[in-house]
Scaffold this active site. Structure first.
Site, short mmCIF file in Angstrom:
data_model
loop_
_atom_site.label_atom_id
_atom_site.label_comp_id
_atom_site.label_asym_id
_atom_site.label_seq_id
_atom_site.Cartn_x
_atom_site.Cartn_y
_atom_site.Cartn_z
CB SER A 258 -12.02 48.34 39.82
OG SER A 258 -11.00 49.22 39.41
CD GLU B 211 -4.81 45.52 41.19
OE1 GLU B 211 -5.79 45.77 41.92
OE2 GLU B 211 -4.92 45.14 40.02
N GLY C 152 -10.42 42.53 36.38
CA GLY C 152 -11.33 42.87 35.28
C GLY C 152 -10.68 43.87 34.36
CE LYS D 21 -8.49 47.69 40.98
NZ LYS D 21 -8.05 46.48 40.22
CG ASP E 32 -4.83 48.80 40.37
OD1 ASP E 32 -3.59 48.89 40.24
OD2 ASP E 32 -5.56 48.19 39.54
CE LYS F 201 -6.68 43.01 35.45
NZ LYS F 201 -6.03 44.32 35.19
CE LYS G 209 -8.02 50.86 38.16
NZ LYS G 209 -7.03 49.81 37.84
CG ASP H 106 -3.23 43.89 37.13
OD1 ASP H 106 -3.05 43.14 36.16
OD2 ASP H 106 -4.15 44.75 37.13
O1 OSB Z 1 -5.63 47.42 36.70
O2 OSB Z 1 -7.26 46.20 37.18
C1 OSB Z 1 -6.76 47.06 36.47
C2 OSB Z 1 -9.37 48.37 34.01
C3 OSB Z 1 -8.60 48.55 32.88
C4 OSB Z 1 -7.25 48.29 32.95
C5 OSB Z 1 -6.69 47.84 34.13
C6 OSB Z 1 -7.46 47.63 35.26
C7 OSB Z 1 -8.82 47.94 35.20
C8 OSB Z 1 -9.73 47.84 36.33
C9 OSB Z 1 -11.19 47.66 36.02
O3 OSB Z 1 -9.37 47.96 37.48
C10 OSB Z 1 -11.78 46.46 36.65
C11 OSB Z 1 -13.14 46.15 36.06
O4 OSB Z 1 -13.24 45.66 34.92
O5 OSB Z 1 -14.12 46.41 36.75
MG MG Z 2 -4.84 46.41 38.33
#
Ligand code: OSB
Ligand code: MG
Length: 368
Positions: free
Chosen positions: A135, A213, A290, A161, A188, A262, A163, A238
């Site tokens: 991510s 996402e 994560g 992925k 995401d 999660k 953001k 999510d």
């Molecule tokens: O939306 O998946 C998410 C990190 C903090 C809060 C939300 C998200 C995330 C990540 C990080 O996408 C994923 C990781 O821990 O590598």
């Molecule tokens: Mg997410």
């Protein structure tokens, strides 16, 4: 099994690089670590509650308060046959899944250690090696994003992925697709869009993403159903999915075709397995999300990812992507093929480094 004591610690860990999402930019983590003592054995868990209530309503402070003042009194003195009995016993507390998930997962670790077996086996996992994606946070420039993707692909990660947020979506995706026509790519949005933005989101379909996402509201399953009807790209939920009931609603409504699980968001292994099993029965793939976890949460994510229907690469990655020094030994390593070999030691299979944890502990409270 009885739980004689719980130790709460808030640890502070600076991130190797800042992580930016549509809801904020993070440079340092505050993490609540839970250590349970059960019949002579320690079990470890991690709350994924954030520093602020921006991904979800819980924070480190609320998780601490709920664990000390409500969860611990419900567990104290109880004798559980197995860790699977913990989650139903916490049902009187509504919500606060991140607090519940930390305690529940720590007790699962303790049970596996008492039985001297790996947690993934106790859970019924089947994979000896799990597939990993990364991510990638929002970057100041597309050039920086491309350089980061290049590095992660070279490290072996199996899917990328990124953001996105309004104003930072089509352009980076378009550039990435030009540069990397073949990679498994997804985005995401962390709830940054509204349903009326659908024609804009539809433009993302030109770039054959694996999934989009959580584009819409964090608790708005219904609008995702309308959006999914307008899109060919699968929506992955999510933030919206806090329970098996939510997962059922989302699938029955057609709000998504993939679910990210999660542990903390759903409240522990028991609800995570319920959602996993439901999705499996509907042929809906899941993957493990994560939350910038320390090694303890990371180790739990690895164990969870061994369940059969975790058939897509998760956001479970090497310790060194986030930390110069992790709190477990060995640190989490990723193979050149973008996989993590699931450890065979007892419990989570990694040992908490207690001196390291103590050294970065900002506050501590022992519940007896
Ligand atoms: O939306 O998946 C998410 C990190 C903090 C809060 C939300 C998200 C995330 C990540 C990080 O996408 C994923 C990781 O821990 O590598
Ligand atoms: Mg997410």
């Amino acid at each position: 099994m009885k739980v004689q004591q719980i130790t709460l610690r808030e640890i502070r860990m600076p991130l190797v690089t800042p992580f930016e999402t549509s809801f904020g930019r993070l440079t340092d983590r505050r993490i609540l670590i839970v250590q349970v003592e059960s019949d002579g054995v320690s079990g470890w868990g991690e709350s994924v509650a954030g520093e602020g209530p921006f991904y979800a309503p819980e924070t480190v402070e609320t998780a601490w308060h709920i664990t000390r003042d409500f969860l611990w009194p419900m567990l104290k003195g109880r004798d559980f046959v197995t860790a699977a009995d913990v989650w139903p016993s916490l049902a009187p507390v509504r919500g606060h899944n991140m607090a519940k998930g930390a305690v529940e997962s720590a007790i699962w670790d303790a049970e596996a250690r008492q039985k001297n077996i790996p947690l993934w086996k106790l859970l019924g996992g089947v994979y000896k090696e799990i597939s990993c994606g990364v991510s990638i946070g929002i970057k100041p420039s597309v050039e920086e994003l491309i350089a980061t993707v290049e590095r992660e692909l070279a490290a072996g990660y199996q899917r990328i992925k990124i953001k996105i947020k309004p104003g930072n979506d089509i352009a980076p995706v378009e550039r990435l697709r030009q540069q990397f026509p073949q990679i498994r790519l997804m985005v995401d949005a962390n709830s940054a869009y509204r349903l009326q933005d659908w024609p804009h989101l539809k433009r993302l379909e030109a770039y054959y993403l694996m999934m989009i996402e959580q584009p819409l509201g964090w608790d708005d399953i219904f609008s995702h159903a309308e959006l999914q009807r307008k899109l060919d790209t699968p929506i992955c939920l999510d933030e919206c999915i806090h329970s098996e009931e939510h997962a059922r609603a989302a699938l029955d409504l057609g709000a998504c075709r993939i679910i990210n699980i999660k542990l903390g968001r759903v409240g522990g292994y028991v609800p995570a397995k319920q959602i996993h099993d439901l999705c499996k029965s509907r042929q809906i793939p899941v993957w493990c999300g994560g939350m910038l976890e320390s090694g303890i949460g990371r180790a739990h994510n690895i164990a969870l990812s061994t369940l059969e229907n975790f058939s897509l690469p998760g956001d479970v990655t090497a310790s060194r992507r986030y930390w110069t020094e992790d709190v477990i030994t060995p640190e989490v390593l990723v193979t050149k093929n973008g996989t993590i070999r699931v450890p065979d030691g007892p419990g989570i299979g990694y040992e908490p480094r207690i001196e390291r944890i103590e050294a970065i502990t900002a506050r501590k409270e022992v519940l007896r």
